[in-house]
Scaffold this active site. Structure first.
Site, PDB file in Angstrom:
ATOM      1  N   PRO A   1       0.816  -1.217   0.000  1.00 23.07           N
ATOM      2  CA  PRO A   1       0.000   0.000   0.000  1.00 23.07           C
ATOM      3  C   PRO A   1       0.853   1.272   0.000  1.00 23.07           C
ATOM      4  O   PRO A   1       1.666   1.485   0.889  1.00 23.07           O
ATOM      5  CB  PRO A   1      -0.799  -0.123   1.301  1.00 23.07           C
ATOM      6  CG  PRO A   1      -0.748  -1.568   1.653  1.00 23.07           C
ATOM      7  CD  PRO A   1       0.584  -2.045   1.183  1.00 23.07           C
ATOM      8  N   GLU A   2       0.681   2.102  -1.024  1.00 21.10           N
ATOM      9  CA  GLU A   2       1.292   3.424  -1.076  1.00 21.10           C
ATOM     10  C   GLU A   2       0.182   4.397  -1.434  1.00 21.10           C
ATOM     11  O   GLU A   2      -0.991   4.035  -1.453  1.00 21.10           O
ATOM     12  CB  GLU A   2       2.456   3.433  -2.068  1.00 21.10           C
ATOM     13  CG  GLU A   2       3.482   2.347  -1.734  1.00 21.10           C
ATOM     14  CD  GLU A   2       4.881   2.624  -2.245  1.00 21.10           C
ATOM     15  OE1 GLU A   2       5.183   3.767  -2.612  1.00 21.10           O
ATOM     16  OE2 GLU A   2       5.693   1.673  -2.252  1.00 21.10           O
TER      17      GLU A   2
ATOM     18  N   LYS B   1      -1.296   8.076   3.142  1.00 17.44           N
ATOM     19  CA  LYS B   1      -1.548   6.645   3.313  1.00 17.44           C
ATOM     20  C   LYS B   1      -2.661   6.379   4.321  1.00 17.44           C
ATOM     21  O   LYS B   1      -2.869   5.236   4.737  1.00 17.44           O
ATOM     22  CB  LYS B   1      -0.267   5.941   3.764  1.00 17.44           C
ATOM     23  CG  LYS B   1       0.871   6.050   2.767  1.00 17.44           C
ATOM     24  CD  LYS B   1       2.074   5.266   3.280  1.00 17.44           C
ATOM     25  CE  LYS B   1       3.251   5.421   2.359  1.00 17.44           C
ATOM     26  NZ  LYS B   1       4.414   4.635   2.812  1.00 17.44           N
TER      27      LYS B   1
ATOM     28  N   ASN C   1       7.899   2.484  -0.040  1.00 19.65           N
ATOM     29  CA  ASN C   1       9.185   1.886  -0.367  1.00 19.65           C
ATOM     30  C   ASN C   1       9.369   1.610  -1.858  1.00 19.65           C
ATOM     31  O   ASN C   1      10.482   1.684  -2.375  1.00 19.65           O
ATOM     32  CB  ASN C   1       9.354   0.593   0.429  1.00 19.65           C
ATOM     33  CG  ASN C   1      10.786   0.351   0.824  1.00 19.65           C
ATOM     34  OD1 ASN C   1      11.527   1.291   1.081  1.00 19.65           O
ATOM     35  ND2 ASN C   1      11.191  -0.898   0.845  1.00 19.65           N
TER      36      ASN C   1
ATOM     37  N   ARG D   1      14.205  -0.908   5.680  1.00 17.00           N
ATOM     38  CA  ARG D   1      13.347  -1.221   4.537  1.00 17.00           C
ATOM     39  C   ARG D   1      14.194  -1.710   3.372  1.00 17.00           C
ATOM     40  O   ARG D   1      15.241  -1.125   3.076  1.00 17.00           O
ATOM     41  CB  ARG D   1      12.549   0.007   4.112  1.00 17.00           C
ATOM     42  CG  ARG D   1      11.546   0.489   5.158  1.00 17.00           C
ATOM     43  CD  ARG D   1      10.885   1.765   4.695  1.00 17.00           C
ATOM     44  NE  ARG D   1       9.945   2.285   5.677  1.00 17.00           N
ATOM     45  CZ  ARG D   1       8.635   2.050   5.655  1.00 17.00           C
ATOM     46  NH1 ARG D   1       8.126   1.280   4.720  1.00 17.00           N
ATOM     47  NH2 ARG D   1       7.841   2.582   6.558  1.00 17.00           N
TER      48      ARG D   1
END
Length: 272
Positions: free
Chosen positions: A2-3, A51, A165, A258
């Site tokens: 999810p972005e 987000k 990311n 990340r």
């Protein structure tokens, strides 16, 4: 993952299914909200903010949720089998006569007054897909800490909201620098182009579930399909620009590492 574009599409689906109709089912499966009953109230709108998802409900209430890494909202028609995961992963159910929205693995779920929404989203920078988008402010926010690595600055939602990311790695590739390059060392004009590219990519992907950052056209049947992403998730595969094998390393500020992908030939600057 999810972005900002994924959250925007999720909000659109939730809004289409729920807005303007009274809730006939309400089940919030977190201890703090276990006794809350929203049935009979109409959903007014579902708004994405970076987000974050803000589901505004009649009576001045907002259900705030955040997907983070694994959360998802799924929308089902009446009578349709739910397929988002086992029942013990369900955190929220909102339903009306025609549709049911089911929130799976939601790490953040809270009910607040709509007038208090700034308590959960007021810290965010300009939203790449929102009406408050301001590229000049986003650039200024990024450059406020010139020693900070580019990747960390892009992920900081206080600078600009919506990048995760995947886009972090892709934007650094398109800028031809590594995500570890201090943002103050970007050549003149690159921060502005980088921010404009981020806006363009998220906007291009907001209405489709299969994210694409590459611009490759149709691939002949005799060749392998062109990649949808330049570097993210492609460790050990050839760079689409120069053929060098893509590398992977963790990047973080100490609070969370990340996975980060880059081409060691195309992208200049320090590495992990």
């Amino acid at each position: 993952m999810p972005e900002g574009d994924t959250v925007w599409l999720t909000a659109k689906r939730l809004h289409t299914a729920l807005a303007g109709r009274p809730l006939t089912r309400s089940d919030l499966r977190v201890p703090r909200l276990a006794t809350t009953d929203l049935t009979g109230r109409s959903v007014l709108d579902v708004t994405p903010r970076g987000k974050h998802l803000l589901t505004r409900i009649e009576g001045g209430l907002t259900l705030h949720s955040h997907l983070r890494m694994e959360g998802t909202w799924q929308v089902y028609e009446a009578g349709e089998r739910w397929r988002g995961g086992p029942a013990h992963q369900i955190r929220a159910i909102l339903g009306n006569a025609s549709h049911t929205a089911v929130g799976y693995r939601l790490p953040v779920l809270e009910l607040l007054r709509t007038t208090d929404e700034d308590q959960v989203v007021g810290h965010l920078g300009p939203d790449l897909l929102g009406p408050d988008w301001d590229p000049a402010t986003a650039v200024a926010n990024l450059l406020a800490d010139p020693a900070r690595p580019l990747g960390e600055a892009l992920l900081d939602q206080r600078n600009l909201a919506g990048i995760g990311n995947v886009y972090k790695s892709e934007l650094a590739f398109l800028a031809r620098v590594t995500p570890w390059l201090p943002i103050g060392q970007l050549p003149p004009g690159v921060p502005e182009r980088l921010v404009a590219t981020a806006r363009r990519l998220l906007d291009a992907n907001k209405d489709r579930p299969d994210r694409r950052t590459t611009t490759a056209g149709p691939t002949p049947a005799a060749r392998p399909p062109a990649p949808r992403l330049y570097v993210y998730g492609r460790m050990g595969r050839p760079c689409p620009r120069c053929g060098t094998l893509i590398r992977k390393a963790d990047q973080g500020d100490g609070s969370r590492e990340r996975p980060t992908f880059w081409c060691p030939r195309c992208q200049s600057g320090p590495i992990s």
